[in-house]
Design a protein around this motif. Structure first.
Motif, PDB file in Angstrom:
ATOM      1  N   SER A   1    -135.081  97.806  24.804  1.00 25.35           N
ATOM      2  CA  SER A   1    -134.823  99.251  24.784  1.00 25.35           C
ATOM      3  C   SER A   1    -133.338  99.538  24.593  1.00 25.35           C
ATOM      4  O   SER A   1    -132.956 100.392  23.788  1.00 25.35           O
ATOM      5  CB  SER A   1    -135.312  99.889  26.087  1.00 25.35           C
ATOM      6  OG  SER A   1    -136.679  99.665  26.292  1.00 25.35           O
ATOM      7  N   LYS A   2    -132.503  98.815  25.332  1.00 27.40           N
ATOM      8  CA  LYS A   2    -131.052  99.000  25.189  1.00 27.40           C
ATOM      9  C   LYS A   2    -130.587  98.606  23.795  1.00 27.40           C
ATOM     10  O   LYS A   2    -129.715  99.264  23.203  1.00 27.40           O
ATOM     11  CB  LYS A   2    -130.316  98.179  26.246  1.00 27.40           C
ATOM     12  CG  LYS A   2    -130.436  98.723  27.660  1.00 27.40           C
ATOM     13  CD  LYS A   2    -129.630  97.873  28.637  1.00 27.40           C
ATOM     14  CE  LYS A   2    -129.652  98.460  30.038  1.00 27.40           C
ATOM     15  NZ  LYS A   2    -128.872  97.642  30.994  1.00 27.40           N
ATOM     16  N   ALA A   3    -131.165  97.521  23.272  1.00 32.61           N
ATOM     17  CA  ALA A   3    -130.776  97.060  21.940  1.00 32.61           C
ATOM     18  C   ALA A   3    -131.103  98.101  20.879  1.00 32.61           C
ATOM     19  O   ALA A   3    -130.302  98.352  19.967  1.00 32.61           O
ATOM     20  CB  ALA A   3    -131.480  95.743  21.626  1.00 32.61           C
ATOM     21  N   HIS A   4    -132.287  98.740  20.977  1.00 31.17           N
ATOM     22  CA  HIS A   4    -132.655  99.749  19.975  1.00 31.17           C
ATOM     23  C   HIS A   4    -131.766 100.981  20.094  1.00 31.17           C
ATOM     24  O   HIS A   4    -131.419 101.604  19.082  1.00 31.17           O
ATOM     25  CB  HIS A   4    -134.129 100.142  20.122  1.00 31.17           C
ATOM     26  CG  HIS A   4    -134.633 100.929  18.961  1.00 31.17           C
ATOM     27  ND1 HIS A   4    -134.671 102.314  18.945  1.00 31.17           N
ATOM     28  CD2 HIS A   4    -135.097 100.529  17.742  1.00 31.17           C
ATOM     29  CE1 HIS A   4    -135.155 102.733  17.785  1.00 31.17           C
ATOM     30  NE2 HIS A   4    -135.418 101.667  17.034  1.00 31.17           N
ATOM     31  N   ALA A   5    -131.365 101.327  21.321  1.00 30.71           N
ATOM     32  CA  ALA A   5    -130.437 102.448  21.491  1.00 30.71           C
ATOM     33  C   ALA A   5    -129.079 102.116  20.878  1.00 30.71           C
ATOM     34  O   ALA A   5    -128.470 102.954  20.202  1.00 30.71           O
ATOM     35  CB  ALA A   5    -130.289 102.773  22.979  1.00 30.71           C
TER      36      ALA A   5
END
Length: 644
Positions: free
Chosen positions: A557-561
């Motif tokens: 999730s953090k990576a996609h953000a």
């Protein structure tokens, strides 16, 4: 000459006063004075700025840069006079008892001050400061050296059988035997000197400041160490500065423009990035799911312990293209390491042939890839013990090196634990004949009998990259043929608009973004995780969802953000993470009640605005389906069910 030295002493005192060094010196003196312990050597570390000193006095500035040992003697005299004048340390008797270590903050940015071991002849006898920069690729066992020692004449009637006449201090480049040994004689009566062991001072203050795999700038004095018949050129480090990676503070205008064009959707920007990524290796529109996973792993790299790691394990029959794609992607990071076959992935111990002959810990691929990617190739090529070690590292992000003391001349065995801050990439050839075909597979499950199940779980994502269909393989064949004929040719317009350098700057910018989970994203992640643990379970092993699944969801999730250049993780980012993980779980354990499509992230080709809109509609539908799944099977979990 005496007048010149006296002037330099005066300048040294002025510099110490102006730079704050005199105040620090007084504090150090007070520590010695307050101590009840007796000292033979009083050691002071003085930080100096060569530029500031050169402005005060060019002669002293030149002395420090080119004759640092003699320059230290000038500061030694100044410090001794100050102590005796102010009566700070009553126990101090002779000037020889003061040991001064000058630590320059920097050296002039000129080629003559850069250490170049390839240059011939290498002037290791100059005993002046040089600077160098690089990665620590090996480390020996930390051993203390003698900083200072007191010797006494063995003839009791000699006046030097007492007091502090004979003081030995370590000089840069000197070996231990040059400081302390048993063949020194008295200059007055020629009797043997004997060391007073009560006054020996040991030190290793710099050794523990360096860690294997880190990038450092160092300043030191070259030396030549004799080891039997061999002579080794080395450098005794005087000061160490850790080099922290800093990404660019910008992204290219083309990326900014693309971001503004796709602002109406939280998914389109990353979809287009993946679609056009690595167009030098594969045609745009192919391998989109894998390329998106690669980009997510790239932006989720850092040099922090307990970071959000994102490891990839790819199952494919198209190993040649996958290998090219992963090798290309490695080049976007400063620390992208392709592990060479038949060598050690993790730190190993060997005999230090160039130094003391003791144990030397070699960094190997995983440590050298610190803050980046370690690409270890085909998992099936590694033996069982290597795979077990890899599994342990994926779980703990540390590895332990055992050093048998008897083998390396040490008194006791040692264990050194090394942290590994890297993402791991690997692949498995699904067409391998080693696979044992079974009949009792669940819907969507893959045959992973070649790899231990716990090792598969150790990787954050398992991605099945099927060989392109006939419709997709045609552009891939054309791409390969054209590249064979014109290797340097830009086959696609996007390759010119979004160059490799642009992607490199983009990744370095995105990976340094600090992102936080929004309450909505956190709620969706927790809801999916708890529901999946309840749904994915069997009577024998309980839940088939590994304990690391929640960390993987948060990391994705953090990576996609980050890839979307956002600092807040939204529900849309969490959805992408959940679809990635659910696809991975389906390959491992078969479909669950969520029952997503085989390729939920890119269900069809992205050709135009309309296809991007279709993908958005598909992902919104997946979101609704996920909320219903949590509502139906979750243990009383409340999630936002707004079907806007």
């Amino acid at each position: 000459m005496h007048r010149e030295i006296q002037k330099m002493r005066e300048v040294a005192l002025v510099y110490l006063d102006r730079s704050g060094g005199l105040q620090k010196f007084m504090q150090d003196c007070k520590k010695y004075s307050d101590s009840k312990q007796s000292y033979a050597v009083y050691r002071f570390i003085i930080s100096i700025n060569p530029s500031d000193i050169a402005e005060l006095d060019a002669t002293l500035g030149n002395y420090i840069l080119h004759n640092p040992i003699q320059a230290a003697q000038i500061f030694q005299s100044v410090c001794f006079i100050a102590i005796k004048t102010l009566s700070i340390i009553e126990q101090l008797q002779t000037e020889a008892q003061i040991s001064i270590l000058l630590k320059p903050t920097h050296l002039p940015p000129l080629p003559s001050y850069v250490l170049n071991l390839a240059a011939f002849p290498f002037n290791y006898t100059s005993q002046r400061f040089y600077m160098s920069e690089g990665i620590a690729i090996a480390m020996g066992i930390v051993t203390k050296y003698t900083q200072g020692a007191r010797f006494l004449c063995t003839e009791e009637t000699c006046q030097f059988s007492k007091g502090f006449r004979y003081i030995r201090v370590h000089l840069p480049g000197a070996t231990e035997s040059a400081t302390v040994r048993n063949d020194f004689v008295c200059g007055l009566c020629s009797s043997p000197l004997q060391e007073d062991m009560k006054f020996r001072v040991l030190g290793d203050e710099l050794a523990n400041k360096m860690k294997i795999g880190n990038h450092y700038k160092i300043i030191g004095i070259p030396a030549c160490v004799q080891n039997g018949l061999q002579a080794t050129a080395c450098i005794e480090i005087n000061s160490i500065q850790l080099c922290k990676p800093s990404g660019p503070s910008f992204v290219s205008d083309n990326f900014k423009y693309l971001l503004s064009l796709t602002a109406s959707s939280c998914w389109r920007f990353t979809a287009i990035l993946a679609n056009i990524f690595a167009s030098e290796v594969v045609p745009p529109g192919t391998y989109n799911t894998l390329k998106l996973a690669i980009l997510l792993s790239l932006v989720q790299t850092c040099e922090k312990e307990n970071a959000d790691y994102l490891d990839l394990l790819i199952v494919t029959t198209d190993t040649l293209v996958i290998d090219r794609l992963l090798n290309y992607s490695l080049c976007l990071l400063p620390r992208g390491i392709r592990h060479p076959p038949y060598s050690d992935i993790f730190p190993s111990v060997s005999k230090d042939k160039h130094g003391t002959g003791s144990a030397s810990i070699q960094a190997c691929s995983a440590v050298l890839a610190k803050g980046g990617i370690c690409y270890i190739g085909d998992l099936a090529s590694y033996k069982k013990d290597k795979l077990e070690l890899l599994q342990s590292v994926l779980e703990s992000r540390t590895t332990t090196v055992f050093i048998p003391g008897k083998k390396y001349g040490e008194e006791a065995d040692q264990q050194v634990t090394i942290s590994l801050q890297t993402n791991f990439w690997s692949y498995v050839d699904s067409s391998s004949k080693k696979h044992i075909q079974k009949d009792n597979f669940l819907i969507g499950q893959m045959d992973m009998s070649l790899i231990p199940p716990n090792l598969v779980d150790g990787f954050g994502l398992l991605i099945h990259n099927e060989f392109p269909s006939c419709q997709q393989s045609s552009p891939l064949v054309h791409h390969t043929l054209k590249k064979a004929i014109h290797p340097e040719a830009m086959l696609y317009k996007v390759s010119q608009q979004f160059r490799m350098q642009d992607y490199e700057e983009f990744i370095l910018f995105a990976k340094n973004l600090h992102v936080e989970l929004s309450p909505e994203a956190e709620s969706l992640i927790q809801g999916y995780y708890l529901t999946s643990r309840r749904v994915r379970r069997d009577s024998t092993h309980g839940s088939t969802l590994s304990a690391s699944a929640l960390k993987i969801l948060i990391s994705l999730s953090k990576a996609h953000a980050k890839l979307s250049l956002r600092k807040k993780v939204l529900e849309e980012d969490a959805l992408i993470a959940i679809l990635f993980l659910e696809s991975s779980l389906t390959l491992k354990h078969g479909k669950s009640a969520l029952c997503i499509a085989p390729n939920p992230l890119f269900p069809f080709d992205l050709n135009d605005e309309n296809s991007l809109q279709q993908r958005d509609s598909h992902l919104i539908q997946c979101h609704h389906q996920l909320l219903k799944f949590i509502g139906a099977y979750g243990p009383g979990i409340h999630v936002n069910t707004n079907e806007e």
